[in-house]
Design a protein around this motif. Structure first.
Motif, PDB file in Angstrom:
ATOM      1  N   ARG A  80       0.841   4.087  -3.267  1.00 50.78           N
ATOM      2  CA  ARG A  80       0.337   5.452  -3.059  1.00 50.78           C
ATOM      3  C   ARG A  80       0.991   6.478  -3.965  1.00 50.78           C
ATOM      4  NH1 ARG A  80       0.301   5.718   3.551  1.00 50.78           N
ATOM      5  NH2 ARG A  80      -1.666   4.601   3.900  1.00 50.78           N
ATOM      6  N   ALA A  81       2.253   6.294  -4.299  1.00 49.57           N
ATOM      7  CA  ALA A  81       3.000   7.305  -5.051  1.00 49.57           C
ATOM      8  C   ALA A  81       3.114   6.978  -6.532  1.00 49.57           C
ATOM      9  CB  ALA A  81       4.399   7.450  -4.447  1.00 49.57           C
ATOM     10  N   ILE A 117       0.837  -1.202   0.000  1.00 51.67           N
ATOM     11  CA  ILE A 117       0.000   0.000   0.000  1.00 51.67           C
ATOM     12  C   ILE A 117       0.869   1.248   0.000  1.00 51.67           C
ATOM     13  CG2 ILE A 117      -1.636   1.341   1.377  1.00 51.67           C
ATOM     14  CD1 ILE A 117      -2.844  -1.342   2.295  1.00 51.67           C
ATOM     15  N   ARG A 118       1.923   1.238   0.809  1.00 56.50           N
ATOM     16  CA  ARG A 118       2.817   2.399   0.869  1.00 56.50           C
ATOM     17  C   ARG A 118       3.479   2.657  -0.487  1.00 56.50           C
ATOM     18  NH1 ARG A 118       3.985   0.325   6.174  1.00 56.50           N
ATOM     19  NH2 ARG A 118       5.776  -0.863   5.376  1.00 56.50           N
ATOM     20  N   VAL A 149      -2.489   3.782  -8.431  1.00 60.98           N
ATOM     21  CA  VAL A 149      -3.697   4.201  -7.696  1.00 60.98           C
ATOM     22  C   VAL A 149      -4.897   4.320  -8.640  1.00 60.98           C
ATOM     23  CG1 VAL A 149      -4.761   6.051  -6.361  1.00 60.98           C
ATOM     24  CG2 VAL A 149      -2.447   5.301  -5.811  1.00 60.98           C
TER      25      VAL A 149
END
Length: 411
Positions: free
Chosen positions: A218-219, A214-215, A223
């Motif tokens: 995110r970038a 997930i981390r 997404v």
């Protein structure tokens, strides 16, 4: 490929897989149709569909069990459990007691058993075929899965029309008994054991990998891509949830089976089409594909001739399947190897949850806004996906998989 079928253990596993898949297809069709025919409610068919799909979200937890158990006993035991389990439904009908609750209880339990069967079969393959045969072996299993689904979705609808959903449960029980006989004499070499941690550690490790995935996501461009996975999953399974009602309104169980066959045919066409389209820009596939899918779906629900509607249903769901296949390939090729497992875990977990949510949402909305408006809503959803791909700042420029520059998309 022919060499594989000279291997007697592979032959038994392959034909057992076909029989198991046939039983699963018949069971799913019978469950959905019986729930609708008894309740006359799309809400309950949506609930039934969600209960069918919910066990898939727990598949990750079955891995440690499959690794520890004897594969022959696992394959044999799961078939015998399902053989007995599905007989609970005809028994409830004969005694006229708690029929719908019984069906709704049997569905998730049988689903949980299924989530052991398929990992067990996959785990058996590397032990019974040579390393250079694994691609062919997995392709054979994948084609068998799609082909059996296509055939028995159509046959199941016809059988319901001829003998009724309850009799289909009896036939289904027989398929599991036959599969058990096929698996009874299978001989799978024992896997090498290592000093591994207990399964609870495996679950904890999975949760940590999920957080790391997930981390990372995110970038990145993943997404909005994950948004497309979720929306397409919700739309597809909302539709499947109300197909019994739609089939009943347009000819009965045979129509229901034909529409399910159209969906399965869409999976087969996807498998053939995705390799041919992989060189096209992904943003073009998204914008044009979902638009064409919306047109095909709108035509499918308006055309009165069922064979043509079935073909249109197939064509409507091909773009969803092609995009899912190509986007998964994009993730596999661009995400760093040490993070690929974590990212894949996030993708499959989120999309796994989207399926039962879509089923529940479809069943509930159909009772509120009506079946026709819900079907129109699926069309609007597909057109919205096309607009999303055409206008999103990142997605509208995504080239073909092999031309993507990872740094430009946070990868």
């Amino acid at each position: 490929m022919r060499e594989l079928f000279r291997n007697p253990t592979f032959r038994r596993l392959f034909f057992g897989r076909i029989i198991t898949n046939a039983g699963d297809s018949l069971y799913y069709i019978a469950a959905m149709w019986l729930v609708y025919s008894l309740s006359d409610s799309t809400f309950y068919t949506g609930l039934a569909g969600a209960l069918v799909l919910l066990p898939q979200t727990f598949q990750v937890l079955t891995g440690p069990l499959v690794d520890r158990w004897s594969l022959r006993r696992t394959l044999l035991g799961t078939q015998l459990v399902q053989c007995v389990l599905v007989l609970a439904v005809p028994l409830a009908v004969v005694t006229d007691r708690f029929v719908v609750p019984t069906v709704l209880l049997v569905i998730p339990v049988a689903g949980l058993v299924n989530e052991i069967v398929y990992p067990a079969e996959s785990a058996a393959l590397p032990r019974i075929v040579e390393t250079n045969e694994l691609v062919d072996a997995n392709s054979a299993f994948s084609f068998a899965y799609g082909g059996v689904d296509f055939l028995f979705n159509a046959v199941g609808g016809v059988l319901i029309a001829l003998v009724g959903a309850v009799s289909l449960y009896l036939i289904d029980s027989a398929t599991f008994a036959i599969a058990a006989l096929v698996f009874a004499d299978i001989r799978v070499p024992t896997a090498e054991r290592s000093n591994s941690e207990p399964s609870s550690s495996a679950v904890g490790d999975y949760a940590e990998k999920l957080r790391e995935g997930i981390r990372y996501i995110r970038a990145t461009v993943l997404v909005p891509i994950l948004v497309t996975f979720v929306l397409s999953g919700v739309a597809a399974y909302a539709t499947i949830a109300v197909l019994p009602a739609f089939g009943a309104a347009h000819g009965g169980a045979g129509t229901y089976g034909m529409f399910l066959a159209g969906l399965s045919a869409g999976r087969l066409v996807r498998a053939l089409a995705a390799p041919k389209l992989k060189r096209l820009p992904i943003h073009l596939l998204g914008a044009v594909g979902y638009c064409l899918g919306g047109v095909a779906w709108l035509a499918a629900v308006r055309v009165q001739w069922i064979p043509l509607s079935t073909v249109l249903v197939c064509l409507a769901f091909v773009p969803i399947g092609v995009m899912d296949t190509i986007l998964i390939a994009m993730i596999q090729s661009l995400v760093p190897d040490h993070l690929l497992g974590r990212v894949t875990a996030v993708v499959y977990s989120v999309t796994g949850v989207a399926k039962p949510v879509g089923s529940l949402l479809g069943g509930a909305l159909a009772t509120i806004v009506g079946l026709d408006l819900l079907m129109l809503g699926v069309t609007v959803g597909l057109f919205s996906m096309a607009i999303f791909w055409a206008t999103h700042p990142l997605l509208r420029r995504v080239p073909a998989v092999q031309e993507i520059e990872p740094d430009a998309y946070g990868l």
